[in-house]
Write an enzyme that holds these catalytic residues in place. Sequence first.
Site, PDB file in Angstrom:
ATOM      1  N   PRO A 249      26.876 -15.270  11.564  1.00  0.00           N
ATOM      2  CG  PRO A 249      26.217 -15.187   9.343  1.00  0.00           C
ATOM      3  CD  PRO A 249      26.489 -14.315  10.525  1.00  0.00           C
ATOM      4  CB  CYS A 250      30.133 -18.844  13.786  1.00  0.00           C
ATOM      5  SG  CYS A 250      29.938 -17.319  14.735  1.00  0.00           S
ATOM      6  CD  GLN A 251      27.364 -21.165   9.440  1.00  0.00           C
ATOM      7  OE1 GLN A 251      27.662 -19.990   9.332  1.00  0.00           O
ATOM      8  NE2 GLN A 251      26.241 -21.578   9.997  1.00  0.00           N
TER       9      GLN A 251
END
Length: 368
Positions: free
Chosen positions: A81-83
């Site tokens: 996840p790269c939010q």
Amino acid sequence: MSKITTVDLFCGAGGFTEGFKKAGGFETVLAVDFDKQAIDTFKHNHPNTPAICSDVSDIEENQLLALTDNTNIQVVIGGPPCQGFSLAGRRLVDDPKNLLFKEYVRIVDILKPDIFVFENVVGLVSMQGGLVLEAICSEFSRIGYEISHGILNSADYGVPQARPRFILIGSRHKQRIGLPLPTHDSLNSKSMELFKGILKPHITVGEALSNLPKIGQGEGEEEAKNQLFKNDFQELIRGDRKPGYLFNQRATRHSEKIVERYSHMPQGGDIRSLPEHLRTKKNNVFRLNETTPSRTITCNFRTDIIHPWEPRGLTTREAARLQSFDDDYQFFGNLTRKAKYLTQDDQVGNAVPPLLAKAIANHIKDYL
């Protein structure tokens, strides 16, 4: 010929590993995810692959090498996840928001695979004006990899879904590998005409779903006999785990008001297509069009993505078909978010479509 050894990080339900398995020649020697239900799904469908339920940040170097039996790992795959990345100038700082990505980089640096594949949301490209992507590329370059990246549309690789994904491929051998060429295209596109006889037409929602058992509100079964296939795609995804069966074809029940709303929504339409008295403030509800690939399958497909022929949301199996999972690929977990772990919907919606993964696997195989 020996198998190409692979490690699958943030494996979820196993879409990446499934696609690499379908490509042939790959062996996943370790899969890791923090969610127990997703790991249960992974283990059931890949019983010969070691899979552990763990936060990757808890896996130390010695443990990682022991888990992979000190094998020479040739490929690492995964999509952390790269939010909400946090930057200082053009650099990823030591911020909790960056932790999982930095753990991915750490493990790649430890295992030093010939190639890694990093998959993520397309929004990553424009995050903070492109500075996040620049910082990500810099991190991989720092540990010795040549980088190629771009946006791939899953529909262009035989998935009945127009799902764009960011793909970054790194190689340690001072060569830019590039991205796989499309195998499918829309019937009315210029490239289809240019490559006539080479590219196949996109797989549509109708082609994907037309032979599934017809069920209404609250109907269906977790295990059912498969129907006769009607086209090449349906034959392709029948599966070989339990041939002749399909799983997770169970629909949730909607209220009468919601059924009325869905009944009036035309194929390809959304809330704005409805009469005023049936509209809600929630605009992200869409009905699938049987003549085109599906829109992106999210984790809310029971409420936000409406079946093309029935006034209800999708079942796990219908969503899995649109993601290109085999019919006998079984998902475990609750259908609602009351559960502690990821639901079936989360597992399907978060997955890498296996046929997209297969195209990537076939592409990088030429460089190994």
